[in-house]
Design a protein around this motif. Structure first.
Motif, PDB file in Angstrom:
ATOM      1  N   ALA A  93      31.485 -45.966   3.899  1.00  0.00           N
ATOM      2  CA  ALA A  93      30.798 -45.115   2.810  1.00  0.00           C
ATOM      3  C   ALA A  93      29.653 -45.079   2.376  1.00  0.00           C
ATOM      4  O   ALA A  93      28.785 -46.314   2.457  1.00  0.00           O
ATOM      5  N   ALA A  94      29.524 -44.153   1.222  1.00  0.00           N
ATOM      6  CA  ALA A  94      27.830 -44.687   0.857  1.00  0.00           C
ATOM      7  C   ALA A  94      29.045 -45.443  -0.675  1.00  0.00           C
ATOM      8  O   ALA A  94      29.609 -45.612  -0.820  1.00  0.00           O
ATOM      9  N   PRO A  95      27.084 -46.219  -0.614  1.00  0.00           N
ATOM     10  CA  PRO A  95      27.218 -47.471  -1.440  1.00  0.00           C
ATOM     11  C   PRO A  95      27.483 -46.553  -3.012  1.00  0.00           C
ATOM     12  O   PRO A  95      28.313 -47.456  -3.761  1.00  0.00           O
ATOM     13  N   ASP A  96      27.642 -45.246  -3.382  1.00  0.00           N
ATOM     14  CA  ASP A  96      27.406 -45.147  -4.245  1.00  0.00           C
ATOM     15  C   ASP A  96      28.110 -43.974  -4.133  1.00  0.00           C
ATOM     16  O   ASP A  96      28.823 -43.010  -5.665  1.00  0.00           O
ATOM     17  N   ALA A  97      29.141 -43.583  -3.374  1.00  0.00           N
ATOM     18  CA  ALA A  97      30.841 -42.686  -3.353  1.00  0.00           C
ATOM     19  C   ALA A  97      31.851 -42.812  -4.466  1.00  0.00           C
ATOM     20  O   ALA A  97      32.208 -44.521  -4.264  1.00  0.00           O
ATOM     21  N   ASP A  98      32.013 -42.065  -4.826  1.00  0.00           N
ATOM     22  CA  ASP A  98      32.967 -42.131  -6.160  1.00  0.00           C
ATOM     23  C   ASP A  98      33.591 -40.824  -5.819  1.00  0.00           C
ATOM     24  O   ASP A  98      33.622 -39.914  -6.931  1.00  0.00           O
ATOM     25  N   ASP A  99      35.039 -40.703  -5.536  1.00  0.00           N
ATOM     26  CA  ASP A  99      35.107 -40.235  -5.107  1.00  0.00           C
ATOM     27  C   ASP A  99      36.186 -39.571  -6.166  1.00  0.00           C
ATOM     28  O   ASP A  99      36.796 -37.972  -6.317  1.00  0.00           O
TER      29      ASP A  99
END
Length: 511
Positions: free
Chosen positions: A282-288
């Motif tokens: 996942a992207a390091p800043d992914a925040d679902d």
């Protein structure tokens, strides 16, 4: 005039007191840290653990745990302690001899023997050249009573060597001068510099954390990061450190994907998204869920361990677990390699942490390098772990060497988040010297500022100066080679500066 004379007298008194202190400390055996003292006396100490022991490395005298004293302060390896390394940087040059070198300087073979043995084959990649400026102007300095002085000859071409790291970061090394022999030693002066990070999102990082039952003990950091009711464990510290690294990965822009693996007797890979199936990257800043905490951090904070035979794993997003009967490096390695096989980024970096020995499974040499080439930056975390520790199955040092990475021993776990955060930054991590092709001498302790030294985005290059005493050379010419080891978000690299110098010392030049 009276006031000036009084200040001079006060300064002279303080100087005499300071010199007397260091003369006393220099008498200690090599197994006792010179910064160890008693609560009521800077120079007194006991050869066994004491509640009255204090650390005088810097700042106010700090209390020491029994474990820290037994495994660091009262052992020859105190020279690797982060507090010791920080403390020696504020000591005047002429007093470093007794404090910076807890063991005698390693000998090196005579020139004839070294020539017969030959230079060891380089295992790491060669780096192209991009010019970096690292110029120091030196003065002829006399050190009163210090027994060493700088001896410079006429200006001649410098020994500056430049190269690049995997993401294009500039790196340079330069041998500058060697003092004339004095009292059996000579002082080498050198410099190194590393450029700013390249903000190109072409790196994948997999965080591999140790979940074995021993990570629930010891002196850690981070509070209760996984909310298991235990605070400041080694596992909490691993989570805090990986979180700090992820924050830096977001800020510097060089990392586009991250993954998380936990290992003990086996290994398991964390799910990093709410999507169907297991999302291993996942992207390091992914925040679902938009709560301000990245998915990868939520997964890290869901990590859990247990007793010697209890399951370990991650509770987010899809629960996964494995066993913790023992510690198996190969299991963590194979899982990390499998994650790396799913990325298209050309720079692949595995950050592998463990607090113990490799006790079971396959030899690390049988599972490394990964099919999808990845660099392993390994970390021995806590007083029980060392890069040099190895079994027939291989250890952290071997894992790093097999993948052109670096291994770092972190005794003081409170520093782990800070150290790990710099992994994606360009940083100088180690410096070594060879004389006439002999065994390498680690001269990292001679670096100012202390290593690792990292450059920040927009902050320009980071530079270090090196001043290190070596055994006086025999008459004739000698070959000195200094290797600077560094890393950035894409992995590790090195540059080497070599020069031939007469035993009398002088300016060191390229040849």
């Amino acid at each position: 005039m009276f006031g000036r004379r009084k200040r001079e007298q006060e300064n002279a008194a303080r100087e005499a007191e300071r010199r007397a202190l260091f003369e006393e400390l220099a008498k200690r055996p090599e197994t006792i840290c010179p910064f160890l003292g008693m609560a009521g006396s800077r120079t007194d100490y006991q050869e066994s653990v004491s509640d009255e022991h204090r650390c005088y490395a810097f700042g106010d005298p700090a209390e020491l745990s029994a474990e820290q004293q037994q495994k660091v302060c009262l052992q020859p390896g105190y020279g690797n302690c982060p507090r010791y390394l920080r403390g020696v940087l504020v000591i005047p040059t002429e007093e470093l001899e007794a404090l910076r070198h807890p063991a005698p300087l390693p000998p090196y073979p005579a020139p004839a023997a070294a020539a017969a043995a030959g230079r060891p084959e380089k295992k790491r990649r060669a780096w192209g050249g991009i010019i970096v400026t690292a110029v120091l102007v030196l003065l002829i300095v006399g050190v009163a009573g210090g027994g060493a002085y700088w001896y410079l000859r006429n200006q001649v071409p410098p020994s500056l060597v430049t190269g690049t790291l995997p993401t294009g970061t500039d790196l340079s090394a330069e041998l500058i001068s060697l003092s004339a022999p004095n009292d059996g030693s000579q002082r080498l002066v050198a410099a190194a510099a590393i450029g700013e990070p390249a903000e190109v999102p072409q790196t994948t990082i997999v965080y591999v954390i140790d979940l074995s039952w021993t990570t629930l003990t010891g002196l850690g950091c981070g509070g209760d990061r996984n909310r298991d009711g235990l605070s400041d464990t080694t596992l909490d510290c691993e989570i805090a450190a990986a979180t700090s690294l992820n924050t830096q990965a977001i800020e510097n822009g060089a990392v586009s994907e991250v993954g998380v693996v936990g290992f003990a007797g086996g290994a398991t890979t964390a799910d990093l998204a709410d999507d169907a199936g297991t999302q291993v990257l996942a992207a390091p800043d992914a925040d679902d869920d938009g709560d301000g905490t990245p998915n990868v951090v939520e997964a890290l904070e869901s990590a859990y361990s247990g007793g010697r035979r209890s399951p370990v794993g991650f509770r987010m997003f899809t629960p996964v677990e494995t066993n913790t009967v023992t510690t198996t490096f190969s299991a963590g390695v194979v899982a990390a390699c499998e994650v790396m096989s799913q990325t298209e980024n050309e720079n692949r970096l595995v950050v592998f942490l463990s607090d113990g020995r490799n006790r079971s499974g396959e030899p690390v040499s049988s599972v490394l390098p990964c099919d999808a080439t990845a660099v392993f930056q390994t970390f021995a975390v806590g007083a029980e772990a060392r890069c040099e520790q190895a079994t027939d199955l291989g250890g952290l040092q071997e894992m790093a060497e097999l993948t052109e990475g670096l291994c770092t021993t972190v005794i003081d776990l409170a520093l782990l988040p800070e150290i790990l955060q710099a992994v994606v930054l360009p940083q100088i991590v180690r410096i070594q010297l060879t004389v006439d092709g002999g065994d390498p001498i680690d001269i990292s302790l001679g670096a100012d500022p202390r290593l690792p030294e990292a450059s920040e985005p927009g902050g320009g290059e980071a530079a270090v100066e090196i001043a290190y005493p070596i055994l006086a050379l025999e008459s004739g010419e000698h070959r000195l080679c200094m290797t600077v080891f560094a890393s950035d978000a894409g992995g590790a690299g090195e540059v080497e500066s070599c020069s031939t110098v007469d035993a009398g010392g002088g300016r060191l030049t390229s040849n």
